[in-house]
Design a protein around this motif. Sequence first.
Motif, PDB file in Angstrom:
ATOM      1  N   GLN A  99       0.830  -1.204   0.000  1.00 43.70           N
ATOM      2  CA  GLN A  99       0.000   0.000   0.000  1.00 43.70           C
ATOM      3  C   GLN A  99       0.865   1.255   0.000  1.00 43.70           C
ATOM      4  O   GLN A  99       0.573   2.235  -0.697  1.00 43.70           O
ATOM      5  N   ASN A 100       1.937   1.222   0.759  1.00 43.26           N
ATOM      6  CA  ASN A 100       2.875   2.330   0.812  1.00 43.26           C
ATOM      7  C   ASN A 100       3.444   2.617  -0.573  1.00 43.26           C
ATOM      8  O   ASN A 100       3.499   3.774  -1.019  1.00 43.26           O
ATOM      9  N   LEU A 101       3.858   1.573  -1.282  1.00 44.37           N
ATOM     10  CA  LEU A 101       4.420   1.720  -2.627  1.00 44.37           C
ATOM     11  C   LEU A 101       3.385   2.290  -3.590  1.00 44.37           C
ATOM     12  O   LEU A 101       3.689   3.200  -4.376  1.00 44.37           O
ATOM     13  N   CYS A 102       2.155   1.783  -3.532  1.00 46.54           N
ATOM     14  CA  CYS A 102       1.101   2.239  -4.440  1.00 46.54           C
ATOM     15  C   CYS A 102       0.736   3.701  -4.201  1.00 46.54           C
ATOM     16  O   CYS A 102       0.604   4.486  -5.146  1.00 46.54           O
ATOM     17  N   ALA A 163      11.807  -0.635   4.518  1.00 51.37           N
ATOM     18  CA  ALA A 163      11.415  -1.977   4.948  1.00 51.37           C
ATOM     19  C   ALA A 163      12.515  -2.666   5.743  1.00 51.37           C
ATOM     20  O   ALA A 163      12.241  -3.540   6.571  1.00 51.37           O
ATOM     21  N   ALA A 164      13.788  -2.269   5.505  1.00 52.01           N
ATOM     22  CA  ALA A 164      14.915  -2.902   6.193  1.00 52.01           C
ATOM     23  C   ALA A 164      15.124  -2.353   7.608  1.00 52.01           C
ATOM     24  O   ALA A 164      15.898  -2.915   8.384  1.00 52.01           O
ATOM     25  N   LEU A 165      14.437  -1.255   7.952  1.00 55.29           N
ATOM     26  CA  LEU A 165      14.601  -0.661   9.282  1.00 55.29           C
ATOM     27  C   LEU A 165      13.993  -1.559  10.361  1.00 55.29           C
ATOM     28  O   LEU A 165      12.865  -2.041  10.202  1.00 55.29           O
ATOM     29  N   PRO A 166      14.702  -1.774  11.485  1.00 61.87           N
ATOM     30  CA  PRO A 166      14.090  -2.478  12.634  1.00 61.87           C
ATOM     31  C   PRO A 166      13.084  -1.547  13.290  1.00 61.87           C
ATOM     32  O   PRO A 166      13.362  -0.366  13.507  1.00 61.87           O
ATOM     33  N   CYS A 177      -1.316   2.838   5.418  1.00 64.97           N
ATOM     34  CA  CYS A 177       0.124   2.762   5.659  1.00 64.97           C
ATOM     35  C   CYS A 177       0.867   3.670   4.688  1.00 64.97           C
ATOM     36  O   CYS A 177       0.676   3.576   3.473  1.00 64.97           O
ATOM     37  N   ASP A 178       1.705   4.557   5.205  1.00 60.10           N
ATOM     38  CA  ASP A 178       2.537   5.406   4.363  1.00 60.10           C
ATOM     39  C   ASP A 178       3.982   5.373   4.865  1.00 60.10           C
ATOM     40  O   ASP A 178       4.267   4.840   5.944  1.00 60.10           O
ATOM     41  N   ASN A 179       4.888   5.922   4.099  1.00 60.02           N
ATOM     42  CA  ASN A 179       6.316   5.786   4.382  1.00 60.02           C
ATOM     43  C   ASN A 179       6.718   6.412   5.716  1.00 60.02           C
ATOM     44  O   ASN A 179       7.456   5.821   6.504  1.00 60.02           O
TER      45      ASN A 179
END
Length: 320
Positions: A99-102, A163-166, A177-179
């Motif tokens: 959803q974030n990507l879209c 996405a790689a962030l803990p 959901c947004d960045n």
Amino acid sequence: MDTTSNTSTSFILLGLMELEKQKYLYFFLSTMVYSYILTVSSVIIYAILKERSLHEPMYILIASLLFNGIFGSSSFFPKLMIDLIISSKKISRTVCLIQNLCISTFAIFEMNTFTIMAYDRYLAICQPLQYIMLLTNEKVVKIISGCWGITFVILFLLLFLTAALPLCGDKMNNIFCDNMSLIVLACVDSSNSSALSATVFTIYFVTTILVTAFSYLRIFFVCMNLSKESRQKAVHTVVTHLLNFSIFLIGVLFVVLKYRLGNITLPLTVHVLLSVTPLVIPPVFNPLIYGVRTHALKIKLRHYLWNVILGGRWAQIHRH
């Protein structure tokens, strides 16, 4: 916020809890708005594709803009409506990233399209004799396809870093959901990711705004030397584009304001309204403004709808 790394596979959308009190009202409103966007935008896109006289760069760009509005709305409304009906407050990590990507793709491509439309009007008004050679239908389609590809690749790389962030905690002050909602949950110092994202988007937005501003300024100066009739026609077209562009920029400004005020206690409803503005307002107003203010398109839409109505009535009479 929790201080331990979030190993859960989902996030809680606090905004949905806020909507729960009147979920059926919000479901009804969401259904009406989404149906309107799908129906009106699809009719205009179909009319542009169907009518050969509308196979021009400007109308192709309008169709692209409306299609992007459908794309952006579809990345937000269907899930929202399902969540309201089943009283769900969660979003899985995978769906969140998709959803974030879209949504990010929608926002960037919206800006791309407005910039190309400004350049199209600049060529049409400032270089009318060379316009047909400089910007053909094929070139416009290639530019649009290139923008989609570049936008998707850049955002995919940026979101891959996010996405790689803990993450610590699983609560977002939003209904989707947004960045930035993900970045603020980072356990580690996310300043590098935030700085990279901010730098990319700042360079991008400044560049596109400068190109758009330059195009419209050139149009303004050229209009001063045109005949009254030509000047009125050019100004009418430019005002239509500027109106839509301003609506979108206001929506983006609201989102920036939302995160700038992150440390200030604001009602959750305000956070939700600021977030959904750029996702809802442009797709709602774009088909309305272009359908009403673009003269040739308005005539073709009337003709098309009239034929559909008459065709339906004739078919009913014929069956009887």
